[in-house]
Design a protein around this motif. Sequence first.
Motif, PDB file in Angstrom:
ATOM      1  N   SER A  32       0.838  -1.206   0.000  1.00  0.00           N
ATOM      2  CA  SER A  32       0.000   0.000   0.000  1.00  0.00           C
ATOM      3  C   SER A  32       0.869   1.251   0.000  1.00  0.00           C
ATOM      4  O   SER A  32       0.517   2.262  -0.622  1.00  0.00           O
ATOM      5  N   GLN A  33       2.018   1.195   0.682  1.00  0.00           N
ATOM      6  CA  GLN A  33       2.919   2.348   0.679  1.00  0.00           C
ATOM      7  C   GLN A  33       3.539   2.543  -0.709  1.00  0.00           C
ATOM      8  O   GLN A  33       3.636   3.665  -1.186  1.00  0.00           O
ATOM      9  N   ILE A  34       3.949   1.474  -1.347  1.00  0.00           N
ATOM     10  CA  ILE A  34       4.523   1.562  -2.693  1.00  0.00           C
ATOM     11  C   ILE A  34       3.488   2.133  -3.664  1.00  0.00           C
ATOM     12  O   ILE A  34       3.806   2.972  -4.509  1.00  0.00           O
ATOM     13  N   ALA A  35       2.232   1.702  -3.527  1.00  0.00           N
ATOM     14  CA  ALA A  35       1.169   2.200  -4.408  1.00  0.00           C
ATOM     15  C   ALA A  35       0.904   3.688  -4.176  1.00  0.00           C
ATOM     16  O   ALA A  35       0.556   4.411  -5.106  1.00  0.00           O
ATOM     17  N   THR A  36       1.093   4.153  -2.956  1.00  0.00           N
ATOM     18  CA  THR A  36       0.846   5.555  -2.606  1.00  0.00           C
ATOM     19  C   THR A  36       2.008   6.459  -3.003  1.00  0.00           C
ATOM     20  O   THR A  36       1.808   7.637  -3.310  1.00  0.00           O
ATOM     21  N   LEU A  37       3.214   5.930  -3.043  1.00  0.00           N
ATOM     22  CA  LEU A  37       4.419   6.728  -3.264  1.00  0.00           C
ATOM     23  C   LEU A  37       4.381   7.508  -4.573  1.00  0.00           C
ATOM     24  O   LEU A  37       4.140   6.954  -5.642  1.00  0.00           O
ATOM     25  N   GLU A  38       4.622   8.812  -4.463  1.00  0.00           N
ATOM     26  CA  GLU A  38       4.776   9.685  -5.621  1.00  0.00           C
ATOM     27  C   GLU A  38       6.211  10.196  -5.598  1.00  0.00           C
ATOM     28  O   GLU A  38       6.625  10.827  -4.626  1.00  0.00           O
ATOM     29  N   PRO A  39       6.995   9.926  -6.647  1.00  0.00           N
ATOM     30  CA  PRO A  39       8.403  10.342  -6.655  1.00  0.00           C
ATOM     31  C   PRO A  39       8.534  11.865  -6.555  1.00  0.00           C
ATOM     32  O   PRO A  39       7.604  12.607  -6.864  1.00  0.00           O
ATOM     33  N   LEU A  40       9.725  12.290  -6.129  1.00  0.00           N
ATOM     34  CA  LEU A  40      10.019  13.721  -6.118  1.00  0.00           C
ATOM     35  C   LEU A  40       9.826  14.286  -7.519  1.00  0.00           C
ATOM     36  O   LEU A  40      10.195  13.655  -8.502  1.00  0.00           O
ATOM     37  N   GLN A  41       9.275  15.470  -7.582  1.00  0.00           N
ATOM     38  CA  GLN A  41       9.065  16.161  -8.849  1.00  0.00           C
ATOM     39  C   GLN A  41      10.256  17.076  -9.126  1.00  0.00           C
ATOM     40  O   GLN A  41      10.971  17.470  -8.204  1.00  0.00           O
ATOM     41  N   PRO A  42      10.480  17.450 -10.379  1.00  0.00           N
ATOM     42  CA  PRO A  42      11.638  18.281 -10.722  1.00  0.00           C
ATOM     43  C   PRO A  42      11.719  19.602  -9.941  1.00  0.00           C
ATOM     44  O   PRO A  42      12.811  20.111  -9.714  1.00  0.00           O
ATOM     45  N   ASP A  43      10.577  20.130  -9.502  1.00  0.00           N
ATOM     46  CA  ASP A  43      10.608  21.393  -8.759  1.00  0.00           C
ATOM     47  C   ASP A  43      10.787  21.197  -7.248  1.00  0.00           C
ATOM     48  O   ASP A  43      10.795  22.167  -6.500  1.00  0.00           O
ATOM     49  N   GLU A  44      10.961  19.953  -6.807  1.00  0.00           N
ATOM     50  CA  GLU A  44      11.181  19.686  -5.387  1.00  0.00           C
ATOM     51  C   GLU A  44      12.672  19.531  -5.130  1.00  0.00           C
ATOM     52  O   GLU A  44      13.352  18.789  -5.838  1.00  0.00           O
ATOM     53  N   ARG A  45      13.150  20.226  -4.093  1.00  0.00           N
ATOM     54  CA  ARG A  45      14.570  20.155  -3.754  1.00  0.00           C
ATOM     55  C   ARG A  45      14.863  18.811  -3.100  1.00  0.00           C
ATOM     56  O   ARG A  45      14.285  18.482  -2.073  1.00  0.00           O
ATOM     57  N   GLY A  46      15.777  18.069  -3.698  1.00  0.00           N
ATOM     58  CA  GLY A  46      16.115  16.802  -3.089  1.00  0.00           C
ATOM     59  C   GLY A  46      16.884  15.880  -4.007  1.00  0.00           C
ATOM     60  O   GLY A  46      17.174  16.212  -5.153  1.00  0.00           O
ATOM     61  N   VAL A  47      17.188  14.725  -3.450  1.00  0.00           N
ATOM     62  CA  VAL A  47      17.939  13.705  -4.157  1.00  0.00           C
ATOM     63  C   VAL A  47      17.274  12.354  -3.924  1.00  0.00           C
ATOM     64  O   VAL A  47      16.586  12.152  -2.919  1.00  0.00           O
ATOM     65  N   VAL A  48      17.482  11.446  -4.848  1.00  0.00           N
ATOM     66  CA  VAL A  48      17.003  10.075  -4.721  1.00  0.00           C
ATOM     67  C   VAL A  48      18.229   9.190  -4.607  1.00  0.00           C
ATOM     68  O   VAL A  48      19.156   9.292  -5.410  1.00  0.00           O
ATOM     69  N   LEU A  49      18.233   8.335  -3.590  1.00  0.00           N
ATOM     70  CA  LEU A  49      19.353   7.413  -3.371  1.00  0.00           C
ATOM     71  C   LEU A  49      18.845   5.981  -3.370  1.00  0.00           C
ATOM     72  O   LEU A  49      17.713   5.711  -2.958  1.00  0.00           O
ATOM     73  N   ASP A  50      19.685   5.068  -3.795  1.00  0.00           N
ATOM     74  CA  ASP A  50      19.344   3.654  -3.875  1.00  0.00           C
ATOM     75  C   ASP A  50      19.369   3.048  -2.475  1.00  0.00           C
ATOM     76  O   ASP A  50      20.439   2.892  -1.868  1.00  0.00           O
TER      77      ASP A  50
END
Length: 186
Positions: A135-153
């Motif tokens: 349910s959490q995976i289904a809810t997750l919306e990735p960071l958008q280009p206008d959001e300050r942040g980084v994605v890490l593995d």
Amino acid sequence: MTGDPRTRHVVVMGVSGSGKSTVAKGIGTVAGLRFAEADEFHSAANIAMMRVGVPLGDADRWPWLRDLAAWLADRSAEGVSTVLACSALKRSYRDALRQGQPAVEFVHLDGPAEVIRARMSGRTGHYMPPSLLDSQIATLEPLQPDERGVVLDASMTPDELIAAALSRLRLGSGHERHMDQAQPSI
């Protein structure tokens, strides 16, 4: 609210079991940021629902998110930089957190469901059961280009994740206080 421009506010986000708390504590220790665990802000009713495997809905989350935003705003007003371990799964949730501190930077720990499910199955003393991961995976919306942040593995070790977050956000080693928008990447 604008808060103290000399403070930094980082939210380590992702689904349950991705390593948010461990990484956020590590960032806080190295960079000297005050750590908070968003799970500790949940109401008893929310915790009871999750304990029995019932996913929270938006109505359950809004008071919790308002409390977290107020905590960020209060720390900023005190001149205290923070790091918060919080799922922040939806853009609207991250927007709610930014009501407390508009310049929040996000570290999204993203990884394969199998890796995260294995971590969740191996931990003890947490009220979030592995059955709620989907349910959490289904809810997750990735960071958008206008959001300050980084994605890490999230498959990396905690030490690797902490080091990568510190480096990418330029924290903990005399780097500039504010970063330009970082493009999310894995």
